[in-house]
Design a protein around this motif. Structure first.
Motif, short mmCIF file in Angstrom:
data_model
loop_
_atom_site.label_atom_id
_atom_site.label_comp_id
_atom_site.label_asym_id
_atom_site.label_seq_id
_atom_site.Cartn_x
_atom_site.Cartn_y
_atom_site.Cartn_z
N GLU A 90 0.56 2.53 -3.46
CA GLU A 90 -0.86 2.84 -3.68
C GLU A 90 -1.21 4.21 -3.12
O GLU A 90 -1.92 5.00 -3.77
CB GLU A 90 -1.73 1.77 -3.03
CG GLU A 90 -3.23 2.05 -3.15
CD GLU A 90 -4.09 1.22 -2.21
OE1 GLU A 90 -5.31 1.14 -2.44
OE2 GLU A 90 -3.54 0.67 -1.23
N GLU A 115 -5.91 -9.17 -3.42
CA GLU A 115 -7.33 -9.30 -3.71
C GLU A 115 -8.08 -8.02 -3.35
O GLU A 115 -8.98 -7.59 -4.09
CB GLU A 115 -7.91 -10.49 -2.94
CG GLU A 115 -7.42 -11.85 -3.46
CD GLU A 115 -7.89 -13.00 -2.60
OE1 GLU A 115 -8.42 -12.73 -1.47
OE2 GLU A 115 -7.73 -14.16 -3.02
N GLN A 116 -7.72 -7.41 -2.22
CA GLN A 116 -8.38 -6.18 -1.80
C GLN A 116 -8.12 -5.04 -2.78
O GLN A 116 -9.03 -4.31 -3.18
CB GLN A 116 -7.92 -5.80 -0.40
CG GLN A 116 -8.39 -6.75 0.69
CD GLN A 116 -7.67 -6.54 2.01
OE1 GLN A 116 -6.85 -5.62 2.15
NE2 GLN A 116 -7.97 -7.38 2.99
N MET A 117 -6.85 -4.88 -3.18
CA MET A 117 -6.52 -3.79 -4.10
C MET A 117 -7.09 -4.04 -5.49
O MET A 117 -7.53 -3.11 -6.16
CB MET A 117 -5.00 -3.57 -4.16
CG MET A 117 -4.47 -2.76 -2.98
SD MET A 117 -2.75 -2.24 -3.16
CE MET A 117 -1.92 -3.65 -2.45
N ASN A 118 -7.09 -5.28 -5.92
CA ASN A 118 -7.65 -5.59 -7.23
C ASN A 118 -9.16 -5.36 -7.28
O ASN A 118 -9.72 -5.10 -8.35
CB ASN A 118 -7.32 -7.02 -7.64
CG ASN A 118 -5.86 -7.20 -7.97
OD1 ASN A 118 -5.15 -6.22 -8.21
ND2 ASN A 118 -5.40 -8.44 -7.99
N ALA A 119 -9.80 -5.43 -6.11
CA ALA A 119 -11.22 -5.11 -6.06
C ALA A 119 -11.45 -3.61 -6.16
O ALA A 119 -12.51 -3.16 -6.62
CB ALA A 119 -11.83 -5.65 -4.77
N ARG A 120 -10.46 -2.83 -5.75
CA ARG A 120 -10.59 -1.37 -5.79
C ARG A 120 -10.22 -0.78 -7.15
O ARG A 120 -10.75 0.27 -7.53
CB ARG A 120 -9.70 -0.71 -4.72
CG ARG A 120 -10.18 -0.93 -3.30
CD ARG A 120 -9.52 0.04 -2.33
NE ARG A 120 -8.11 -0.22 -2.11
CZ ARG A 120 -7.63 -1.04 -1.19
NH1 ARG A 120 -8.46 -1.73 -0.42
NH2 ARG A 120 -6.32 -1.20 -1.03
N THR A 137 -1.47 -12.36 -0.72
CA THR A 137 -2.66 -12.74 -1.49
C THR A 137 -3.87 -11.92 -1.08
O THR A 137 -4.61 -11.42 -1.93
CB THR A 137 -2.95 -14.24 -1.29
OG1 THR A 137 -1.82 -15.01 -1.74
CG2 THR A 137 -4.20 -14.66 -2.06
N GLU A 138 -4.06 -11.75 0.22
CA GLU A 138 -5.22 -11.01 0.71
C GLU A 138 -5.17 -9.55 0.30
O GLU A 138 -6.18 -8.98 -0.14
CB GLU A 138 -5.31 -11.13 2.24
CG GLU A 138 -5.60 -12.52 2.77
CD GLU A 138 -4.40 -13.46 2.74
OE1 GLU A 138 -4.59 -14.67 2.96
OE2 GLU A 138 -3.26 -12.97 2.49
N ARG A 139 -3.99 -8.92 0.43
CA ARG A 139 -3.87 -7.52 0.05
C ARG A 139 -4.06 -7.34 -1.45
O ARG A 139 -4.66 -6.35 -1.90
CB ARG A 139 -2.52 -6.96 0.50
CG ARG A 139 -2.44 -6.71 2.01
CD ARG A 139 -1.18 -5.94 2.37
NE ARG A 139 0.02 -6.72 2.10
CZ ARG A 139 0.59 -7.56 2.97
NH1 ARG A 139 0.04 -7.73 4.17
NH2 ARG A 139 1.69 -8.22 2.66
N SER A 162 0.78 -1.26 0.00
CA SER A 162 0.00 0.00 0.00
C SER A 162 0.80 1.30 0.00
O SER A 162 0.22 2.36 -0.18
CB SER A 162 -1.02 0.03 1.15
OG SER A 162 -0.41 0.35 2.39
#
Length: 212
Positions: A21, A63-68, A59-61, A18
């Motif tokens: 980001e 997925e979160q950023m790719n959703a944004r 992996t979790e981060r 992040s």
């Protein structure tokens, strides 16, 4: 120059934890504040899920950023008047994720569609002296090949005397324990304003078909 011209700015970045980001979002804020239309895009992972799973939280981060954010595309670069690229440093150089996106712009390069667009860069490292400046300078090379007009920051704003580099906004997270502070975010916002201003000056005076 057409002062009513609304420059189109693509901010394409890769970020794992992040820091990059947050710089990307501040650059987008600065460009938007200068009247630009902005597309904020995150490059996708290019390594295997098994390799990602070895790093806790990756992996979790992702997925979160790719959703944004949508993934950057060739169409985004074609659309833009300015392309701002951001990356964490990987052994003193650009991340493979962002490099893969750049490598995918060969079709536009072959057609000459990127010539004359504005280019600018930013990045982050985990450790002090971990390669911020070498990474940003290395990103100038593909930009030159693509025909972009490279826009550095210099010391054209008071924010530059507190943080960042003359090559682009940066941050050192100290093993992901520090987020970009107000001074570093000010540099990023200035970068967004500067890119939008230069894009307006360069592209706003072109005939509509050439600037599209």
């Amino acid at each position: 120059m057409n002062t009513n011209f609304k420059p189109k700015v693509l901010v394409a970045f890769y970020s794992r934890n992040s820091s990059t980001e947050r710089l990307a979002r501040a650059i987008a804020e600065g460009a938007t504040g200068e009247g630009a239309e902005v597309r904020l895009r995150r490059a996708r992972e290019v390594i295997s899920p098994a390799a990602m799973a070895q790093v806790p939280g990756w992996t979790e981060r992702a997925e979160q950023m790719n959703a944004r954010y949508e993934a950057p595309t060739e169409a985004d670069a074609d659309w833009a008047d300015a392309i701002v690229l951001g990356t964490p440093t990987r052994f003193g150089a650009i991340s493979s994720e962002l490099k893969a996106y750049i490598d995918g712009l060969g079709g536009l390069w072959f057609q000459g569609k990127l010539n004359g667009k504005v280019g600018s860069v930013f990045g982050a490292t985990s450790s002090l002296h971990g390669g911020n400046e070498s990474t940003l300078l290395s990103m100038y090379t593909p930009m030159a090949h693509l025909g972009l007009i490279i826009v550095p920051l210099g010391y054209a704003d008071p924010a530059m005397f507190k943080a960042g580099t003359p090559y682009g906004a940066t941050h050192v997270s100290k093993l992901d324990t520090l987020e970009p502070d107000a001074d570093h975010l000010d540099v990023a916002r200035f970068q967004g304003r500067r890119v939008a201003t230069v894009a307006r000056a360069l592209r706003g005076g072109l005939p509509e078909a050439a600037a599209a």
